[in-house]
Scaffold this active site. Structure first.
Site, PDB file in Angstrom:
ATOM      1  N   HIS A 171      39.837  40.657  32.200  1.00 56.12           N
ATOM      2  CA  HIS A 171      40.735  41.587  31.894  1.00 56.12           C
ATOM      3  C   HIS A 171      39.237  42.240  30.254  1.00 56.12           C
ATOM      4  O   HIS A 171      39.430  43.139  29.871  1.00 56.12           O
ATOM      5  CB  HIS A 171      41.455  41.438  31.499  1.00 56.12           C
ATOM      6  CG  HIS A 171      42.534  41.835  32.251  1.00 56.12           C
ATOM      7  ND1 HIS A 171      42.282  42.452  34.131  1.00 56.12           N
ATOM      8  CD2 HIS A 171      43.284  40.696  33.040  1.00 56.12           C
ATOM      9  CE1 HIS A 171      43.317  42.555  35.056  1.00 56.12           C
ATOM     10  NE2 HIS A 171      43.720  40.772  33.978  1.00 56.12           N
ATOM     11  N   ASP A 207      41.205  37.459  42.210  1.00 57.97           N
ATOM     12  CA  ASP A 207      42.846  37.717  41.062  1.00 57.97           C
ATOM     13  C   ASP A 207      43.738  39.243  41.378  1.00 57.97           C
ATOM     14  O   ASP A 207      43.081  39.892  42.258  1.00 57.97           O
ATOM     15  CB  ASP A 207      42.389  37.690  39.730  1.00 57.97           C
ATOM     16  CG  ASP A 207      43.081  37.458  38.713  1.00 57.97           C
ATOM     17  OD1 ASP A 207      43.379  36.339  38.370  1.00 57.97           O
ATOM     18  OD2 ASP A 207      44.443  38.781  38.597  1.00 57.97           O
ATOM     19  N   HIS A 209      45.195  41.066  40.385  1.00 55.98           N
ATOM     20  CA  HIS A 209      44.855  42.441  39.220  1.00 55.98           C
ATOM     21  C   HIS A 209      43.323  42.742  38.981  1.00 55.98           C
ATOM     22  O   HIS A 209      41.981  41.683  39.328  1.00 55.98           O
ATOM     23  CB  HIS A 209      45.600  41.936  38.235  1.00 55.98           C
ATOM     24  CG  HIS A 209      46.700  41.320  37.633  1.00 55.98           C
ATOM     25  ND1 HIS A 209      46.874  39.896  37.739  1.00 55.98           N
ATOM     26  CD2 HIS A 209      47.896  42.045  37.858  1.00 55.98           C
ATOM     27  CE1 HIS A 209      48.314  39.790  37.441  1.00 55.98           C
ATOM     28  NE2 HIS A 209      49.019  41.222  38.215  1.00 55.98           N
ATOM     29  N   ASP A 297      46.715  34.283  41.219  1.00 53.12           N
ATOM     30  CA  ASP A 297      48.120  35.020  40.638  1.00 53.12           C
ATOM     31  C   ASP A 297      48.389  36.285  42.203  1.00 53.12           C
ATOM     32  O   ASP A 297      49.137  36.325  41.956  1.00 53.12           O
ATOM     33  CB  ASP A 297      47.816  35.826  39.951  1.00 53.12           C
ATOM     34  CG  ASP A 297      47.177  36.396  39.432  1.00 53.12           C
ATOM     35  OD1 ASP A 297      45.898  36.614  40.398  1.00 53.12           O
ATOM     36  OD2 ASP A 297      47.049  37.548  38.203  1.00 53.12           O
ATOM     37  N   TYR A 336      49.834  32.049  37.426  1.00 58.36           N
ATOM     38  CA  TYR A 336      50.883  31.613  36.572  1.00 58.36           C
ATOM     39  C   TYR A 336      52.932  30.453  37.186  1.00 58.36           C
ATOM     40  O   TYR A 336      53.197  30.707  36.499  1.00 58.36           O
ATOM     41  CB  TYR A 336      51.485  32.840  36.358  1.00 58.36           C
ATOM     42  CG  TYR A 336      50.138  33.914  35.602  1.00 58.36           C
ATOM     43  CD1 TYR A 336      49.768  33.040  34.069  1.00 58.36           C
ATOM     44  CD2 TYR A 336      49.503  34.916  36.519  1.00 58.36           C
ATOM     45  CE1 TYR A 336      48.481  33.366  34.049  1.00 58.36           C
ATOM     46  CE2 TYR A 336      48.275  36.019  35.813  1.00 58.36           C
ATOM     47  CZ  TYR A 336      47.744  34.616  34.578  1.00 58.36           C
ATOM     48  OH  TYR A 336      46.648  35.718  34.275  1.00 58.36           O
TER      49      TYR A 336
HETATM   50 ZN   LIG Z   1      46.005  38.588  37.488  1.00 56.15          ZN
END
Ligand SMILES: [Zn+2]
Length: 358
Positions: A171, A207, A209, A297, A336
């Site tokens: 990110h 990932d 996201h 995740d 996570y």
């Molecule tokens: Zn993520």
């Protein structure tokens, strides 16, 4: 299962204690905790992987993907915050922005560099969740060194290497940071592969996201293909403003960016097919080396995403990426669920070795 690839590790990750997140103005415990990396290391060690200590790299490697001003800020942010007395008054023990230079304010003017330490944070942080504490810079630097060391090993002839990067990086953009990321580890690895090997490099981000930072860094670059599979941001998920399929790259990089959005609840079949689709895209575009931005995740038990991928799904995704047969650096991103993270990473890495062996 015995893993043959080297696992690059930096002890310095422990220095980064985010101390939670400020989310919708409330301090929450946060999920990007030191235990994550410890669990991954334990699982990969148990699977027989070789541990390699990350070696220090000069700032030039970071300047290939980040502005000098961001690096200078991150290197001194905590000391400046402390020197300004902010941990005592008003009692904030992490660097947190309170004001952001929103583009709507400026009539095309460049924002001034603010005099106040409190305002500086908003010049570089794009959210309030990504806190800077006493060891954050050292840890972020260690994570980038791990990614670079893994890339060095691959440039030196290892078929593949895994970097246990914490904090994560995808990110973080060229001039700003957020999403629990400070330096873009996958991007520095891609640049290292590109300078050490011939031909285009693909970054495939699995990932849960969107890898918005990596997309931004290479958006106009035809030599680094960036593909990301993630939960559709249009269904209400971070990073909300970016990650849509219409984002295809610009200028000379037109067509070199690819987003595959999947719906909440997608599960193994749809998700692994999306990963395989990105692998085919990278192959057809002529990629000669690969960086896997390996967040786990998307797993069913993860608190940060609504995807429902199992350990078998991660193994299948790893296999699809390994079958490309490219020199590969796997870079840790999110994930996570502390109970599962070690197994999930082990399965993805083992899958990539399966795929490579054919
Ligand atoms: Zn993520």
């Amino acid at each position: 299962m015995t893993l043959s690839l080297p696992v690059v590790w930096s002890e310095r990750h422990r220095l980064h204690e985010p101390g939670g997140e400020i989310w919708v103005g409330v301090r929450t415990p946060g999920t990007e905790v030191p235990e994550r990396a410890e669990r991954i290391r334990a699982a990969l060690s148990a699977a027989g992987a070789r541990l390699v200590e990350a070696s220090p790299h000069p700032d030039e490697a970071l300047l290939a993907v980040h502005d000098a001003a961001l690096l200078e800020y991150l290197a001194r942010a905590w000391e400046d915050w402390q020197a300004a007395g902010l941990p005592d008054d008003p009692g904030q023990d992490r660097v947190v922005p309170y004001l952001f230079p929103h583009p709507g304010l400026f009539s095309g003017l460049a924002p001034a560099v603010p005099a106040a330490t409190t305002a500086m944070a908003g010049l570089f942080a794009y959210d309030t969740m990504t806190l800077v504490g006493p060891g954050t810079w050292d840890a972020a630097r260690g994570a980038a060194d791990a990614a670079l060391t893994a890339a060095d090993l691959v440039v030196g002839g290892e078929p593949a290497a895994y970097a246990c990067c914490r904090p994560p990086g995808h990110h973080a953009a060229r001039t700003c940071f957020g999403g629990s990321c400070y330096l873009n580890n996958a991007a520095v690895a891609a640049q290292r592969l590109r300078s050490g090997l011939a031909g285009p490099v693909a970054v495939i981000d699995v990932d849960a996201h969107h890898g918005n930072g990596t997309q931004q860094i290479f958006y106009e670059d035809p030599e680094v293909l960036v593909g990301s599979v993630h939960v559709d941001p249009g269904t209400g998920w971070f990073p909300h403003f970016l990650g849509f399929e219409r984002e295809r790259g610009a200028g000379r990089g037109e067509g070199a960016n690819r987003n595959v959005c999947v719906a909440p609840g997608t599960g193994d079949e749809g998700w692994t097919e999306a990963v395989a689709e990105l692998a085919r895209w990278a192959r057809e575009a002529g990629a000669q080396a690969l960086v896997v931005a390996l967040g786990v995740d998307a797993a069913g038990g993860d608190p940060e995403s609504p995807l429902d991928v199992s350990a078998a799904g991660f193994r299948a995704a790893g296999r699809a990426l390994g079958e490309l047969g490219l020199p590969t650096v796997l870079v840790q991103e999110g994930g996570y669920d502390l109970e599962a993270i070690g197994e999930l990473v082990s399965e993805a890495v083992a899958g990539s070795e399966d795929g490579r062996r054919g």
